[in-house]
Enzyme design. Sequence first.
Site, PDB file in Angstrom:
ATOM      1  CE1 TYR A 123      -3.111  -2.993   0.200  1.00 40.49           C
ATOM      2  CE2 TYR A 123      -3.827  -2.228   2.333  1.00 40.49           C
ATOM      3  CZ  TYR A 123      -3.941  -3.116   1.282  1.00 40.49           C
ATOM      4  OH  TYR A 123      -4.907  -4.106   1.322  1.00 40.49           O
ATOM      5  CE  LYS A 170       3.837 -17.208   0.225  1.00 42.30           C
ATOM      6  NZ  LYS A 170       3.423 -18.569   0.614  1.00 42.30           N
ATOM      7  CG  ASP A 201       0.786 -19.044   2.523  1.00 42.91           C
ATOM      8  OD1 ASP A 201       1.599 -18.910   3.455  1.00 42.91           O
ATOM      9  OD2 ASP A 201       1.094 -19.527   1.418  1.00 42.91           O
ATOM     10  CG  ASP A 229     -11.336  -7.771   6.389  1.00 46.50           C
ATOM     11  OD1 ASP A 229     -11.074  -6.928   7.267  1.00 46.50           O
ATOM     12  OD2 ASP A 229     -11.969  -7.490   5.349  1.00 46.50           O
TER      13      ASP A 229
END
Length: 331
Positions: A123, A170, A201, A229
């Site tokens: 972002y 990651k 993940d 979320d």
Amino acid sequence: MSLRIAVSKGDGIGPEVIPEAQKILEHFLTDADFFEVELGLAKWEKTGSACSAEDIRELKGADAILFGAVTTPPDPNYRSVLLQIRHELDLYANLRPIQTLFSSDQGSPVDMMIVRENTEGLYSGIEEIGEGRSTTLRVVTKAGSRRIAEKACSLVLERNPDHPLVIGYKGNVLKSDLLFRDTCKEVAESYGIQTKAVFIDALCLDVLQHPKNYDVIITTNMFGDILSDVCGYLTGGLGMLSSANIGDTHTFFEPVHGSAPDIAGKGTANPVAAIRSAAMMLEYFGMKDEAHLVEESIQSVIRSGFLTPDLGGSASTAEFGSRVYESLSKK
Ligand code: NAD
């Protein structure tokens, strides 16, 4: 001098849930000066600007900001208001508590904190949009990783120093994440804190299967957005998750959820996330007991079975907010 609190109701369900949160703040911060700053898509449609330089100046003049989600259309010419504010006010730490208010599938309550780096990563806002090729630059800096790691470590010490700091990353694929991981480890070591680095993940699944194994999780910008979320599943949904965006000189409190256009205008949105964000603001101002009272009031209303539709009930946003307010006023 009295506190100055900027309130931006935002788009969609923002103007439905934010007044319920503001009512709670007004109850406790009786001397505060609340002033409105309009931001978001509706403002853009009226004025051609979703967040002007003057708006930023006003936000910078506030002691804290209560923010309702804004709609961000997937349009290359529309600049994300949230990214703009987070960058301009340098709100580098996004704290997202994941706490169940009632027993979930997992039995006893879950209580963890996601610490999301809020100004870098994917972002970054550095993008080149083309016809045949578009790129977004994923930025990880040592300085950015260090300051968010310091924030996370201070939370580990406050909450549970025996628990390792979990680093969601990651690095097997995104080599930029190795700098993030190693900086977090370095900072944690200097605080005497254990760390556990987990691929993001795998973390998204494990956190749902074994939420009690987690206390403070630190991760990069987009991973933190997604992970929180995902964790909404543990708490009853997005209507329950609050957040604080903290910088060295500015603070900004907002529900994790978006403007929810699918339910906007119906008066059925769950205001808990917004009210809990107000409680986080009270805590930030050192009003821990008051913040606790707000949590207790939400809990007692929920335990009484008075629920908004997302939790299986039929209460409206305003009815639910009033019940919380009444419960609070009686305590
Ligand atoms: P969303 O969070 O708005 O909605 C996802 C789902 O959760 C929807 O079904 C919605 O009805 C439900 N939901 C969300 N909040 C709820 C609440 N308080 N009570 C009951 N149900 C609730 O995410 P989205 O649909 O992906 O995004 C919609 C818009 O919001 C987009 O324009 C997006 O860019 C924007 N957005 C803004 C912010 C922000 O400003 N902080 C954050 C996320 C998304």
